[in-house]
Write a protein that holds these residues in place. Structure first.
Motif, PDB file in Angstrom:
ATOM      1  N   PHE A  70     -57.984  28.016  52.003  1.00 50.58           N
ATOM      2  CA  PHE A  70     -57.402  28.741  52.987  1.00 50.58           C
ATOM      3  C   PHE A  70     -56.418  28.148  53.684  1.00 50.58           C
ATOM      4  O   PHE A  70     -55.218  28.337  54.062  1.00 50.58           O
ATOM      5  N   ASP A  71     -56.587  26.706  54.245  1.00 50.04           N
ATOM      6  CA  ASP A  71     -55.671  25.926  54.917  1.00 50.04           C
ATOM      7  C   ASP A  71     -55.979  24.375  54.723  1.00 50.04           C
ATOM      8  O   ASP A  71     -57.021  24.245  54.142  1.00 50.04           O
ATOM      9  N   ALA A  72     -55.179  23.710  55.237  1.00 46.06           N
ATOM     10  CA  ALA A  72     -55.601  22.072  54.847  1.00 46.06           C
ATOM     11  C   ALA A  72     -56.591  21.520  55.665  1.00 46.06           C
ATOM     12  O   ALA A  72     -56.978  20.401  55.278  1.00 46.06           O
ATOM     13  N   SER A  73     -57.333  22.279  56.767  1.00 47.07           N
ATOM     14  CA  SER A  73     -58.368  21.762  57.193  1.00 47.07           C
ATOM     15  C   SER A  73     -59.637  21.805  56.395  1.00 47.07           C
ATOM     16  O   SER A  73     -60.533  20.931  56.713  1.00 47.07           O
ATOM     17  N   ASN A  74     -59.590  22.427  55.501  1.00 47.77           N
ATOM     18  CA  ASN A  74     -60.661  22.495  54.584  1.00 47.77           C
ATOM     19  C   ASN A  74     -60.646  21.561  53.161  1.00 47.77           C
ATOM     20  O   ASN A  74     -59.515  21.493  52.936  1.00 47.77           O
ATOM     21  N   LYS A  75     -61.550  20.959  52.949  1.00 50.64           N
ATOM     22  CA  LYS A  75     -61.406  19.974  51.842  1.00 50.64           C
ATOM     23  C   LYS A  75     -62.139  20.452  50.587  1.00 50.64           C
ATOM     24  O   LYS A  75     -62.933  21.310  50.629  1.00 50.64           O
ATOM     25  N   GLU A  76     -61.712  20.182  49.263  1.00 51.19           N
ATOM     26  CA  GLU A  76     -62.338  20.791  48.331  1.00 51.19           C
ATOM     27  C   GLU A  76     -63.921  20.275  48.152  1.00 51.19           C
ATOM     28  O   GLU A  76     -64.704  20.953  47.777  1.00 51.19           O
ATOM     29  N   SER A  77     -64.141  18.973  48.633  1.00 47.98           N
ATOM     30  CA  SER A  77     -65.370  18.442  48.710  1.00 47.98           C
ATOM     31  C   SER A  77     -66.421  19.415  49.697  1.00 47.98           C
ATOM     32  O   SER A  77     -67.602  19.383  49.438  1.00 47.98           O
ATOM     33  N   ASP A  78     -66.045  20.273  50.687  1.00 47.40           N
ATOM     34  CA  ASP A  78     -66.376  21.030  51.372  1.00 47.40           C
ATOM     35  C   ASP A  78     -66.920  22.532  50.855  1.00 47.40           C
ATOM     36  O   ASP A  78     -67.755  23.184  51.242  1.00 47.40           O
ATOM     37  N   VAL A  79     -66.239  22.723  49.549  1.00 38.29           N
ATOM     38  CA  VAL A  79     -66.702  23.704  49.002  1.00 38.29           C
ATOM     39  C   VAL A  79     -68.261  24.139  48.419  1.00 38.29           C
ATOM     40  O   VAL A  79     -68.753  23.247  47.601  1.00 38.29           O
TER      41      VAL A  79
END
Length: 129
Positions: A70-79
């Motif tokens: 969705f945006d840059a605040s989320n990281k792939e490791s957070d998925v």
């Protein structure tokens, strides 16, 4: 005997001409790299911007995403969610789940799975059931 030999040579020359024509036709078929380059030249600035963000998982929602942050605040490791959806992107059950994930802005990873009408489901998916 001479007429038969002449006829045979003539037939061979005709076959060779036909083969040359076919080879020329085959070599005229565009390569994938050429097709991609041509399509990229025709893209609008909006399409280029969309394609650039697609790899990052940000921007407008699309069935082309493989990762949705969705945006840059989320990281792939957070998925923490993996969304298994049909590879054709038209299954109504998948669309309901997809709309919910998008509306709630839950980061997710997408794994596309064949519907039975398109072939067998991957063994990795079948082991989950």
């Amino acid at each position: 005997l001479i007429d038969a030999a002449t006829s045979s040579v003539s037939n061979n020359m005709e076959v060779n001409r036909e083969l040359d024509d076919r080879l020329n036709t085959i070599s005229a078929v565009p390569q994938w790299a050429d097709i991609r380059a041509e399509l990229e030249k025709q893209q609008t600035p909006e399409e280029r911007k969309f394609r650039d963000k697609l790899e990052l998982g940000i921007g407008a929602g699309s069935p082309l995403h493989k990762l949705r942050l969705f945006d840059a605040s989320n990281k792939e490791s957070d998925v923490r969610v993996t969304f298994f959806r049909d590879s054709a992107s038209w299954c109504p059950y998948c669309q309901k789940v997809w709309m919910t994930l998008e509306e709630k802005r839950i980061p997710y990873r997408i794994e596309k799975v064949n519907m039975r009408c398109y072939g067998d489901k991957p063994a990795s998916f079948m082991r989950l059931q």
